[in-house]
Design a protein around this motif. Structure first.
Motif, short mmCIF file in Angstrom:
data_model
loop_
_atom_site.label_atom_id
_atom_site.label_comp_id
_atom_site.label_asym_id
_atom_site.label_seq_id
_atom_site.Cartn_x
_atom_site.Cartn_y
_atom_site.Cartn_z
N PRO A 9 0.85 -1.19 0.00
CA PRO A 9 0.00 0.00 0.00
C PRO A 9 0.89 1.24 0.00
O PRO A 9 1.97 1.24 0.59
CB PRO A 9 -0.79 -0.14 1.31
N ASP A 100 -12.44 -5.95 -1.12
CA ASP A 100 -11.87 -6.67 -2.27
C ASP A 100 -12.62 -6.34 -3.56
O ASP A 100 -12.02 -6.19 -4.62
CB ASP A 100 -11.90 -8.17 -2.01
N LYS A 103 -11.38 -2.98 -4.57
CA LYS A 103 -9.99 -3.01 -5.03
C LYS A 103 -9.90 -3.53 -6.46
O LYS A 103 -9.18 -2.96 -7.30
CB LYS A 103 -9.14 -3.88 -4.11
N VAL A 113 -7.66 3.60 -4.89
CA VAL A 113 -8.64 3.25 -3.88
C VAL A 113 -8.05 3.49 -2.50
O VAL A 113 -6.89 3.17 -2.24
CB VAL A 113 -9.12 1.78 -4.03
N THR A 115 -8.81 2.52 1.35
CA THR A 115 -9.60 1.61 2.16
C THR A 115 -9.82 2.18 3.55
O THR A 115 -8.90 2.70 4.17
CB THR A 115 -8.95 0.23 2.26
N PRO A 128 -2.55 -6.34 -1.86
CA PRO A 128 -2.86 -6.33 -3.28
C PRO A 128 -3.42 -7.70 -3.71
O PRO A 128 -3.07 -8.22 -4.77
CB PRO A 128 -1.49 -6.07 -3.92
N PRO A 149 -3.76 -0.75 -2.40
CA PRO A 149 -4.48 0.48 -2.06
C PRO A 149 -3.55 1.70 -2.08
O PRO A 149 -2.39 1.62 -1.67
CB PRO A 149 -5.01 0.21 -0.65
#
Length: 362
Positions: A9, A100, A103, A113, A115, A128, A149
């Motif tokens: 991320p 998910d 994503k 995105v 989260t 990922p 993300p």
């Protein structure tokens, strides 16, 4: 030469009040933001999300409720909506299946995105990877994603308000990082990456062992404390790093049994981590670990509100249905990661041993 791609991320904001930085984070990523997630998750975070975006003069396009599974139909529908509305940044809230779904759709549309998990049930907020299901809820596969993300916002003040069962699910899934990775790791051939994954997975176990009971108490009292923050770090950060470092190849019999449970109507609706948590105990039995070690693992599971007997989550399950679950688990890809072949009799005996040591349903 083999090239291994690690996808992290871009940013992780963690701690109490982390949501207060959401607007600034989104403002650096785009000017048109859409909130997506389950209905209850959206209701719990939308006022704060809208306020954060307004402070940064980011256009809030509203909330889009996801229903059902992280399946191809849901993913395609969300991707179409993202494109049609000109979304520049997706804010995904909820549990693992909602995160998910968002994503995958965001990667398909080349949109960042962020989260914002509303429950601490898995490490999906930082990885990922995405667990895909068929429309009926049966597990399909684990999908590696090209991007992780753009940011994950882990707010203890938000997560402390979720039901205890969701934290228990996160603990069960996080304990699997140690139990499963320990089972499949070859100590004689550990590379740097696999060594880091194993170390992270053990850290997950250590934090859960020391802090899970007090973290559960925090959730019951709806008051975040240090123990909860430590457990959240284990669930999201260290478990997520284990998944990233191993490129998803960290799962074994506990996840395979979970996949078997999704083949049965009576158990597929149970939270991923609760079923994995029960599967952890069965994995230890498959490894022929001592009664003392199993009893200690059962005690830790109980302290973390994880089921230790099938009757706790499927009291009407019959022998034929259990046979179907076991047979499905034996054919799961995760079972192939085990260092030895597992047959039906071994798995059935492992389940029976766990339940015998657990005693009658409380």
């Amino acid at each position: 030469m083999f090239t291994q791609r690690l996808v992290f991320p871009a940013s992780v904001l963690r701690g109490r009040g982390a949501i207060k930085h959401l607007g600034a984070m989104c403002g650096r990523l785009g000017q048109r933001a859409l909130l997506v997630g389950g209905a209850r998750a959206i209701a719990s975070v939308e006022p704060q999300v809208a306020d954060q975006l307004d402070q940064q003069m980011v256009s809030y396009l509203g909330a889009d409720t996801l229903s059902g599974e992280c399946c191809q139909q849901q993913i395609a529908q969300l991707a179409e909506r993202l494109t049609r509305q000109g979304v520049e940044v997706v804010i995904a809230t909820g549990g693992g299946r909602a995160l998910d779904t968002a994503k995958i759709a965001a990667v398909m549309c080349n949109i960042p995105v962020v989260t914002l998990p509303s429950v601490a049930a898995t490490c999906a907020a930082v990885t990922p990877l995405a667990f895909r299901y068929h429309a009926n809820g049966q597990f399909r596969d684990m999908l590696p994603l090209a991007n992780g993300p753009a940011a994950a916002v882990i707010d203890a003040d938000l997560l402390v308000n979720a039901p205890l069962s969701w934290l228990a699910a996160g603990v069960g899934d996080t304990l699997a990082k140690w139990y499963e990775y320990r089972a499949i790791a070859d100590l004689d051939n550990l590379s740097g990456l696999s060594g880091v994954a194993r170390t992270n997975s053990e850290l997950c176990y250590t934090l859960i062992k020391h802090f899970a009971a007090d973290a559960c108490l925090a959730v019951q009292q709806r008051q975040a404390n240090r123990a909860l923050e430590q457990v959240l770090d284990a669930i999201f950060l260290y478990a997520g790093l284990t998944s990233i470092m191993s490129n998803g190849a960290h799962t074994a019999a506990a996840h395979a049994l979970y996949e078997g449970f999704t083949a049965c109507d009576k158990t597929r609706h149970i939270a991923h981590g609760l079923l994995v948590g029960f599967g952890n105990l069965c994995l230890l039995a498959l490894e022929q670990r001592s009664d003392d070690e199993l009893l200690a693992a059962i005690a830790l599971a109980r302290a973390s509100a994880i089921p230790t007997h099938i009757d706790e989550f499927a009291p009407t399950l019959n022998e034929a249905e259990l046979q179907q679950i076991i047979e499905h688990s034996l054919n799961a890809a995760d079972m192939a990661n085990m260092p030895f072949d597992v047959n039906y009799q071994q798995m059935r005996e492992a389940i029976a041993r766990v339940q015998q040591l657990s005693g009658p349903k409380s």
